[in-house]
Design an enzyme around this catalytic site. Structure first.
Site, PDB file in Angstrom:
ATOM      1  N   ARG A  12       0.812  -1.220   0.000  1.00  0.00           N
ATOM      2  CA  ARG A  12       0.000   0.000   0.000  1.00  0.00           C
ATOM      3  C   ARG A  12       0.847   1.272   0.000  1.00  0.00           C
ATOM      4  O   ARG A  12       0.313   2.376  -0.043  1.00  0.00           O
ATOM      5  CB  ARG A  12      -0.937   0.004   1.206  1.00  0.00           C
ATOM      6  CG  ARG A  12      -2.055  -1.021   1.042  1.00  0.00           C
ATOM      7  CD  ARG A  12      -3.003  -0.984   2.198  1.00  0.00           C
ATOM      8  NE  ARG A  12      -2.539  -1.969   3.174  1.00  0.00           N
ATOM      9  CZ  ARG A  12      -2.812  -1.967   4.449  1.00  0.00           C
ATOM     10  NH1 ARG A  12      -3.553  -1.026   4.966  1.00  0.00           N
ATOM     11  NH2 ARG A  12      -2.352  -2.897   5.236  1.00  0.00           N
ATOM     12  N   CYS A  13       2.153   1.121   0.043  1.00  0.00           N
ATOM     13  CA  CYS A  13       3.061   2.274   0.111  1.00  0.00           C
ATOM     14  C   CYS A  13       3.653   2.563  -1.270  1.00  0.00           C
ATOM     15  O   CYS A  13       4.272   1.693  -1.883  1.00  0.00           O
ATOM     16  CB  CYS A  13       4.175   1.980   1.118  1.00  0.00           C
ATOM     17  SG  CYS A  13       5.470   3.227   1.156  1.00  0.00           S
ATOM     18  N   GLY A  14       3.462   3.787  -1.746  1.00  0.00           N
ATOM     19  CA  GLY A  14       3.986   4.172  -3.052  1.00  0.00           C
ATOM     20  C   GLY A  14       5.497   4.064  -3.146  1.00  0.00           C
ATOM     21  O   GLY A  14       6.028   3.595  -4.153  1.00  0.00           O
ATOM     22  N   ARG A  72       6.380   0.444  -3.490  1.00  0.00           N
ATOM     23  CA  ARG A  72       6.081  -0.043  -4.843  1.00  0.00           C
ATOM     24  C   ARG A  72       7.121   0.462  -5.840  1.00  0.00           C
ATOM     25  O   ARG A  72       7.554  -0.277  -6.733  1.00  0.00           O
ATOM     26  CB  ARG A  72       4.677   0.374  -5.275  1.00  0.00           C
ATOM     27  CG  ARG A  72       3.568  -0.353  -4.542  1.00  0.00           C
ATOM     28  CD  ARG A  72       2.195  -0.118  -5.172  1.00  0.00           C
ATOM     29  NE  ARG A  72       1.848   1.277  -5.349  1.00  0.00           N
ATOM     30  CZ  ARG A  72       1.201   2.023  -4.464  1.00  0.00           C
ATOM     31  NH1 ARG A  72       0.835   1.510  -3.297  1.00  0.00           N
ATOM     32  NH2 ARG A  72       0.920   3.284  -4.713  1.00  0.00           N
TER      33      ARG A  72
END
Length: 113
Positions: A9-11, A14
């Site tokens: 869920r963390c940009g 990713r």
């Protein structure tokens, strides 16, 4: 093998995985929210990061603010907080051999690899 402690869920996390894929290096993804590190594993990660426990805490997380902020905590208590609430662990953590970094800065990650 390179290990990446990842939160999908963390940009930034990713982006780190995309960078790792583009690099062509073999790596293992550890979704630490589903498979949290143990106390001893966190101690090992901190040693590889050459960091203090508080340096690995996401201090703006609601759990931290509501339960731990402004309290006098030992290093062991901080590590235990991360074990109990893995969302508090800074991400992504990239481990290669006996060293590790927080892989948020891709230029720094490139130099590390």
């Amino acid at each position: 093998m390179i290990q990446v402690y990842h939160n999908p869920r963390c940009g930034k996390s990713r982006n780190c995985l995309a960078f790792m894929t583009q690099s062509g290096l073999d790596y293992e993804v550890i979704n630490y929210l589903d498979n949290p590190p143990s106390f001893d594993e966190l101690v090992s990660i901190l040693n590889k990061l050459d960091s203090k426990p508080l340096d690995l805490v996401r201090q703006k997380e609601k759990i931290w603010i509501e339960n731990f902020k402004n309290k006098e905590l030992t290093d062991s208590e901080i590590i235990q907080a991360m074990v109990s609430h893995p969302i508090l662990i800074e991400r992504p953590i990239v481990i290669k051999d006996n060293k590790a970094i927080i892989g948020r800065d891709l230029d720094r990650l490139n130099s590390f690899l």
